[in-house]
Design an enzyme around this catalytic site. Structure first.
Site, PDB file in Angstrom:
ATOM      1  N   CYS A 104      34.248  31.460  32.577  1.00  0.00           N
ATOM      2  CA  CYS A 104      33.926  32.494  33.482  1.00  0.00           C
ATOM      3  C   CYS A 104      34.962  32.954  34.632  1.00  0.00           C
ATOM      4  O   CYS A 104      35.425  31.877  35.244  1.00  0.00           O
ATOM      5  CB  CYS A 104      32.762  32.353  34.169  1.00  0.00           C
ATOM      6  SG  CYS A 104      31.890  33.851  34.977  1.00  0.00           S
ATOM      7  N   PRO A 105      35.652  34.035  34.909  1.00  0.00           N
ATOM      8  CA  PRO A 105      35.142  35.249  34.378  1.00  0.00           C
ATOM      9  C   PRO A 105      36.044  35.811  33.351  1.00  0.00           C
ATOM     10  O   PRO A 105      35.800  37.127  32.561  1.00  0.00           O
ATOM     11  CB  PRO A 105      35.244  36.253  35.415  1.00  0.00           C
ATOM     12  CG  PRO A 105      36.444  35.627  36.282  1.00  0.00           C
ATOM     13  CD  PRO A 105      36.358  34.325  36.097  1.00  0.00           C
TER      14      PRO A 105
END
Length: 78
Positions: free
Chosen positions: A17-18
């Protein structure tokens, strides 16, 4: 095994992430409306992030498959 046929596959394995969501956003922009993007991720966070992305952008999360430590999402472009 998924019952959906993808028009394009995006493999984000190993990314955290992200990045899976950012790459998904970029890849879906290249598709025509109604086409399906298959996203493969190994990031457990993507289980929440990809559906949230779909809700936010209006794309349809058609199917989610979890197998062998991978999360596979099928997203239909709005």
């Amino acid at each position: 095994m998924a019952s959906v046929t993808a028009d394009k596959t995006l493999d984000t394995s190993g990314l955290n992430c992200p990045l899976p969501v950012l790459k998904t956003k970029k890849a879906i922009e290249e598709l025509q409306s109604g086409q399906i993007l298959e996203v493969i991720s190994t990031d457990p966070g993507s289980k929440a992030d990809i559906p949230a992305f779909c809700n936010r952008t209006g794309h349809e999360l058609v199917e989610t498959v979890e197998e062998g430590g991978k999360y596979i999402f099928y997203i239909k472009k709005k």
